[in-house]
Design an enzyme around this catalytic site. Sequence first.
Site, PDB file in Angstrom:
ATOM      1  N   CYS A   2      34.745  49.344  44.417  1.00 15.26           N
ATOM      2  CA  CYS A   2      34.409  50.251  45.514  1.00 15.26           C
ATOM      3  C   CYS A   2      33.792  51.552  44.992  1.00 15.26           C
ATOM      4  CB  CYS A   2      35.662  50.609  46.291  1.00 15.26           C
ATOM      5  SG  CYS A   2      36.555  49.171  46.860  1.00 15.26           S
ATOM      6  N   ARG A  27      27.944  48.627  41.039  1.00 13.05           N
ATOM      7  CA  ARG A  27      29.369  48.420  40.769  1.00 13.05           C
ATOM      8  C   ARG A  27      29.889  47.148  41.431  1.00 13.05           C
ATOM      9  NH1 ARG A  27      31.902  53.140  39.154  1.00 13.05           N
ATOM     10  NH2 ARG A  27      33.858  52.453  40.053  1.00 13.05           N
ATOM     11  N   TRP A  75      34.604  46.689  47.970  1.00 14.96           N
ATOM     12  CA  TRP A  75      34.795  45.408  47.285  1.00 14.96           C
ATOM     13  C   TRP A  75      36.165  44.940  47.753  1.00 14.96           C
ATOM     14  CZ3 TRP A  75      37.880  43.085  43.445  1.00 14.96           C
ATOM     15  CH2 TRP A  75      37.291  42.011  42.758  1.00 14.96           C
ATOM     16  N   ASN A  99      39.185  54.423  47.492  1.00 13.63           N
ATOM     17  CA  ASN A  99      39.148  53.437  46.402  1.00 13.63           C
ATOM     18  C   ASN A  99      40.573  53.290  45.887  1.00 13.63           C
ATOM     19  OD1 ASN A  99      36.402  53.378  46.568  1.00 13.63           O
ATOM     20  ND2 ASN A  99      36.011  54.427  44.637  1.00 13.63           N
ATOM     21  N   GLY A 100      40.932  52.078  45.489  1.00 14.01           N
ATOM     22  CA  GLY A 100      42.284  51.876  44.942  1.00 14.01           C
ATOM     23  C   GLY A 100      43.114  51.011  45.870  1.00 14.01           C
ATOM     24  N   GLU A 482      31.562  35.710  23.630  1.00 11.18           N
ATOM     25  CA  GLU A 482      30.754  36.629  24.434  1.00 11.18           C
ATOM     26  C   GLU A 482      29.577  35.890  25.088  1.00 11.18           C
ATOM     27  OE1 GLU A 482      30.838  39.330  25.818  1.00 11.18           O
ATOM     28  OE2 GLU A 482      28.790  40.010  26.073  1.00 11.18           O
ATOM     29  N   LYS A 486      28.875  35.661  29.115  1.00 13.19           N
ATOM     30  CA  LYS A 486      27.625  36.132  29.731  1.00 13.19           C
ATOM     31  C   LYS A 486      27.022  35.040  30.601  1.00 13.19           C
ATOM     32  CE  LYS A 486      27.815  39.266  29.324  1.00 13.19           C
ATOM     33  NZ  LYS A 486      28.556  40.393  28.859  1.00 13.19           N
ATOM     34  N   GLU A 489      29.113  34.405  33.847  1.00 14.32           N
ATOM     35  CA  GLU A 489      29.052  35.531  34.791  1.00 14.32           C
ATOM     36  C   GLU A 489      27.804  35.511  35.657  1.00 14.32           C
ATOM     37  OE1 GLU A 489      30.791  39.682  33.585  1.00 14.32           O
ATOM     38  OE2 GLU A 489      29.469  38.961  32.023  1.00 14.32           O
ATOM     39  N   HIS A 505      40.273  20.006  17.865  1.00 15.69           N
ATOM     40  CA  HIS A 505      41.621  20.191  18.404  1.00 15.69           C
ATOM     41  C   HIS A 505      41.642  20.130  19.928  1.00 15.69           C
ATOM     42  CE1 HIS A 505      43.107  21.084  14.421  1.00 15.69           C
ATOM     43  NE2 HIS A 505      42.053  21.859  14.262  1.00 15.69           N
ATOM     44  N   LYS A 601      31.422  45.947  38.570  1.00 19.98           N
ATOM     45  CA  LYS A 601      31.072  46.543  37.280  1.00 19.98           C
ATOM     46  C   LYS A 601      32.287  47.151  36.593  1.00 19.98           C
ATOM     47  CE  LYS A 601      28.428  47.947  33.949  1.00 19.98           C
ATOM     48  NZ  LYS A 601      28.111  46.902  32.944  1.00 19.98           N
TER      49      LYS A 601
HETATM   50  O1  M6R Z   1      34.135  48.930  31.617  1.00 21.14           O
HETATM   51  P1  M6R Z   1      34.864  48.045  30.673  1.00 21.14           P
HETATM   52  O2  M6R Z   1      34.152  47.905  29.368  1.00 21.14           O
HETATM   53  O3  M6R Z   1      36.296  48.455  30.458  1.00 21.14           O
HETATM   54  O4  M6R Z   1      34.872  46.631  31.342  1.00 21.14           O
HETATM   55  C1  M6R Z   1      35.562  45.557  30.770  1.00 21.14           C
HETATM   56  C2  M6R Z   1      35.174  44.267  31.436  1.00 21.14           C
HETATM   57  O5  M6R Z   1      35.487  44.299  32.793  1.00 21.14           O
HETATM   58  C3  M6R Z   1      33.680  43.975  31.270  1.00 21.14           C
HETATM   59  O6  M6R Z   1      33.293  43.942  29.940  1.00 21.14           O
HETATM   60  C4  M6R Z   1      33.331  42.620  31.932  1.00 21.14           C
HETATM   61  O7  M6R Z   1      33.905  41.569  31.232  1.00 21.14           O
HETATM   62  C5  M6R Z   1      31.814  42.499  32.038  1.00 21.14           C
HETATM   63  N1  M6R Z   1      31.457  42.040  33.335  1.00 21.14           N
HETATM   64  C6  M6R Z   1      31.246  41.612  30.994  1.00 21.14           C
HETATM   65  O8  M6R Z   1      29.892  41.406  31.134  1.00 21.14           O
END
Ligand code: M6R
Length: 606
Positions: A2, A27, A75, A99-100, A482, A486, A489, A505, A601
């Site tokens: 949010c 975000r 959100w 927010n929260g 990683e 990516k 996502e 394994h 975000k």
């Molecule tokens: O803002 P932050 O680096 O603390 O965020 C951590 C994760 O939420 C963030 O890296 C998330 O995994 C991304 N969407 C990855 O692309």
Amino acid sequence: MCGIVGYVGKKSAQDVLINGLRRLEYRGYDSAGIATLDDDNEAHLARSVGKIAELSKVLAKDPQTGHLGIGHTRWATHGGVTEANAHPHHVGRIYLVHNGIIENYKELKEKLSNYEFASDTDTEVLAALIDSNYNDGTSLKDAVAKALKRVRGTYGIAVFSPNEPGTVIVARLGSPLIIGLGKGETLIASDASALLGYTREAIYLNDGELAVCTKDGAEVFSLSLRHLDSKPETIEGDVEQIQKGGYKHFLLKEIMEQASALHNTLSGRIDTETGKMHLGGPNLTAKELQKIHHIVIVGCGTAYYAGLLASYYMEQLVPDLTTEVVIASEYRYRSFHLPKDSVALIVSQSGETADTLACLREIKKRGTKVLGIVNVVGSTIARECDGGTYVHAGPEISVASTKAFTAQVVAMLMFGGMLAEYHGGDPKLIAEYTQELSILPREIEKVLNDHHDAIKKIAKKYAKYDDALYLGRDTAYPIALEGALKLKEISYIHAEGYASGELKHGPIALIDDHFFEVFTILDNWLFDKSCGGLHEVRARGGKTIILTNSERDIEADDIVRIKSPVKLLAPILLNTLQQLLAYYIAVERGNDVDQPRNLAKSVTVE
Ligand code: M6R
């Protein structure tokens, strides 16, 4: 997640709010709204499900003319994605954005039985609670403070009432709130990017603080209404940095600008003549640095993987160092014990991730020093750490993290390089790392340019697959994790990252011709072992993509070979190609790459 904006001044509140909300779009959100107060003290509310463009259509039919207002991108947490659940919420004399999460909202709702609720949200309950405290003779500030004392949970809020024109009350507990101080105008935002171009002077509210904002500035109070001194700080960044700059997507821009981002990360921190690295931010004396023998690295998602890769590097550099890399959402609830000679590195792009922040606080409670590896200047994590290093990657707008990963790894590596000096680290190795760091920006740029078309072609070929496995060994293992993150996502392809040695394994059972595998193979002493896994996959019909810095023979369906003097840091180079691969696959599948479904975000709630 949010986002909050607010405005009081001379300009059209609607224009400022919509502009601010657009800046916060990155975000992630599913509905949006604004409420303003016109010059006759009449309030107007507009909300809509979907993107800001939908809200703009509503406002085009019925424009709002006031000079004070609040806005929100939501959100969904409590209640579905509906117009009724969107913010601002209006109850009685109160207009509120939040927010929260209000954890005890059900309990409070039962006590507010004289109110009729139009939504399923915890926020509407908070609006009713404030309204119920807003009695004759009480100010809005008093009513907000009284209500917040009864709340359990987290909040960043902005509130106004037609009964007190010219005033917006804001407060925070666990959710960021920044007040921008302009000339004859005051802006409110949950993220500094919404303030860029309006003002550079801002008050970052601390947890447990409340502020009364008028066009002439802001006064800050504790919840017990004690007046507090607040020192304005300078906001970094500029408007260009948060624009696409000719690229189709922020994600592509952020992948391609990694060289310049890294240049900023490295600036003034490495010296190729002496072969040394130095970070000023941790603010540790030689004695304190000598004492460190254990580092716990905390993060979520990409930040966690950056920590994992950095831990390999740090252990190579510092002979007597033990590292432990932990996922924040798990660690915060574990009965962990840290040795006396520990420091914690708290890794976060946004500096606002709820789980990471909770770990920071848990670690601090145990008396261990916490150092931030943070991108967003002035963020909560940066402020609560004992010291640390800004990675200076610049604003990262696309939800998927790319340039921040690269900058985080490098920042932690430099911390390791500095530590090595005080722990009998091999000067030759430290100098070798320093030298590679110095040319890394240039090499990243070269790799991205030289192999762009090849990756695009491969992406086209594999975009229709439903499953992918990313594999790597040693420093290529965090890269495999990683890479898989990516891809899933932004392309929504099921992808898993594994250490190549783990293949037998379990995961090998999955392999058939519906899968494609991305192998990151480094030209090092583990080369033959890494290729072992490759043969096993090919023998079972899996399609293979190889990303490598080796010139040796490798059998695969597709190979991208990079040539670079950068060897130790080759995983960082190869990861940039994984980012491109995920990007082009997502584009090919027609996805919203900058704001992928269901993602936010910065994850400011648990
Ligand atoms: O803002 P932050 O680096 O603390 O965020 C951590 C994760 O939420 C963030 O890296 C998330 O995994 C991304 N969407 C990855 O692309």
